[in-house]
Write an enzyme that holds these catalytic residues in place. Structure first.
Site, PDB file in Angstrom:
ATOM      1  N   SER A   1      34.080  53.103  49.513  1.00 41.37           N
ATOM      2  CA  SER A   1      34.425  53.429  48.134  1.00 41.37           C
ATOM      3  C   SER A   1      35.925  53.429  47.900  1.00 41.37           C
ATOM      4  CB  SER A   1      33.867  54.795  47.746  1.00 41.37           C
ATOM      5  OG  SER A   1      32.489  54.694  47.541  1.00 41.37           O
TER       6      SER A   1
ATOM      7  N   HIS B   1      37.771  62.897  44.970  1.00 40.22           N
ATOM      8  CA  HIS B   1      36.984  61.944  45.765  1.00 40.22           C
ATOM      9  C   HIS B   1      37.616  60.548  45.645  1.00 40.22           C
ATOM     10  CE1 HIS B   1      33.123  60.005  47.133  1.00 40.22           C
ATOM     11  NE2 HIS B   1      33.147  61.070  47.910  1.00 40.22           N
TER      12      HIS B   1
ATOM     13  N   THR C   1      37.106  57.448  44.406  1.00 40.53           N
ATOM     14  CA  THR C   1      37.361  56.670  43.184  1.00 40.53           C
ATOM     15  C   THR C   1      38.390  57.326  42.262  1.00 40.53           C
ATOM     16  OG1 THR C   1      35.199  55.655  43.329  1.00 40.53           O
ATOM     17  CG2 THR C   1      36.287  55.545  41.190  1.00 40.53           C
TER      18      THR C   1
ATOM     19  N   HIS D   1      26.686  51.403  52.888  1.00 39.15           N
ATOM     20  CA  HIS D   1      26.853  50.413  51.815  1.00 39.15           C
ATOM     21  C   HIS D   1      26.369  49.052  52.281  1.00 39.15           C
ATOM     22  CE1 HIS D   1      30.427  52.997  50.206  1.00 39.15           C
ATOM     23  NE2 HIS D   1      29.254  53.606  50.122  1.00 39.15           N
TER      24      HIS D   1
HETATM   25 ZN   LIG Z   1      29.137  55.427  49.212  1.00 38.04          ZN
END
Ligand SMILES: [Zn+2]
Length: 394
Positions: A48, A99, A101, A359
């Protein structure tokens, strides 16, 4: 949120009593695809942090990077660039606000796991956001430092209840933290459609300005549902995102100079619709669920529920073997073990398949509506999305 998620959502909300399969808000605004691979040294599967760095800055970096390049030099994000262009800026997420993002859009760090450092930087580098909403109390109110008090002393408006969203000032920065880490799952949260609720509040605080605004919105927990291989909670998270996008659809109709771009940083879980060798994906039981498998597991460990009560809670009838899977097991972390079994029962009922708890490298979709939406059409790389946004902001 790779293509399997928006497809699953279409069948999840389908009305089986009509002959057609209704289009969703995602179907209405699909414009293209984007590749998601990170910088060379991290291979083909992004995390991410690298995914968000590409989307925020237009530069590919290594997995774990928070808006720094492969040599750990800081990069400018579209959000902070918009701020420099005198736009109001905001961030709305369902994860903690520090977090991966949200952090890539607001700060720089060589490692996404430096949660305290990232939270500190929001204050120490000068408060940037006009509105910042999500979870993360435990990182802002710590033993060594109380960032909330520091924010308040510096003329900030702090809130920690969803009800306070209805009355946000538009002349001072707002920090809203509604949970210790991430917000509760959408399916369990007492505030229905919490992402939509936060988005509406943020836009009303940001849009009252001549210069315009840039708002980053992340439905963070679709990915978390994917990591847990939990189709029931993932669909509820998708529903919250769909309701948010439907709200934005109306906002754009009323404010046609607005651009909305939606994409994913990657897909998660290797979700497949149809598994177990069957030509069948059956979301009926998902539509009836009102609690996450985790919340049901919690209840099971608190009290002995008979099969009937449990059937009511799940909204489908357990077989005797399935009931045994929930009651006749022993494990160190009982809630977790029961949660996993409930998820697997649901996967069996729906024929949902997963290939990983991490992912995967598939391309993701791009959706756009409003002013300049066409520049996001066709095939592109995730870095192109940031490059196009920089161009528009210039
Ligand atoms: Zn993830």
């Amino acid at each position: 949120m790779g293509p399997a998620y928006t497809t699953a959502y279409r069948y999840f909300v389908d009305d089986p009593d009509t002959p057609s399969i209704e289009k969703t808000v995602f179907d209405r605004h699909f414009v293209g695809m984007a590749s998601t691979f990170p910088a060379r040294e991290s291979g083909y599967v992004t995390d991410s942090a690298a995914g968000a760095t590409a989307l925020a800055t237009g530069v590919k970096s290594y997995n774990g990077a928070i808006s720094v390049d492969s040599d750990k030099r800081p990069l400018t994000s579209v959000l902070t660039f918009a701020k420099a262009k005198n736009k109001k800026i905001g961030v709305v997420v369902t994860s903690q606000v520090n977090h991966a993002t949200p952090a890539t859009y607001l700060t720089h760090n060589e490692d996404r796991n430096n949660y305290n450092q990232i939270a500190d930087s929001y204050v120490d580098d000068g408060w940037k956001t006009d509105v910042l909403l999500g979870g993360g109390l435990k990182y802002f109110h710590r033993e060594d430092r109380n960032l909330i008090e520091e924010f308040k002393k510096d003329n900030g408006h702090f809130i920690n209840h969803y009800q306070q969203l209805s009355d946000l000032p538009d002349n001072k920065p707002v920090l809203g933290l509604f949970a210790n880490i991430g917000l509760p799952w959408a399916i369990d949260d007492k505030q229905a459609n919490r992402l939509k609720t936060m988005t509406k509040a943020a836009i009303s605080a940001l849009s009252n300005t001549e210069g315009g605004f840039f708002l980053l919105i992340e439905a963070s927990q679709i990915d978390w549902g994917g990591h847990k291989n939990d189709i029931a909670t993932a669909m509820a998270e998708m529903h919250d995102l769909a309701k948010t996008l439907e709200y934005l659809e109306v906002f754009v109709a009323e404010n046609p100079d607005t651009l909305v771009v939606l994409t994913a940083d990657h897909s998660t879980g290797g979700l497949s619709l149809g598994a177990n060798g069957k030509y069948e994906w059956e979301p009926k039981v998902l539509r009836q669920m009102t609690m996450s498998p985790q919340a049901i597991a919690q209840k099971i460990t608190e009290q002995k529920l008979n099969q009937q009560t449990l059937n009511t809670m799940l909204n489908f009838e357990l077989t005797d073997e399935e009931y045994a899977l929930l009651y006749e097991i022993e494990a160190a972390d009982l809630v977790n073990a029961i949660t996993i079994n409930i998820r697997q029962i649901i996967d069996g009922r729906t024929n949902t398949g997963w290939s990983t708890s991490a992912h995967n490298a598939v391309d993701v979709q791009v959706f756009a509506l409003g002013n300049s939406k066409n520049i996001f059409s066709g095939s592109q790389d995730n870095t192109d999305i940031a490059k196009k946004l920089f161009k528009l902001l210039k």
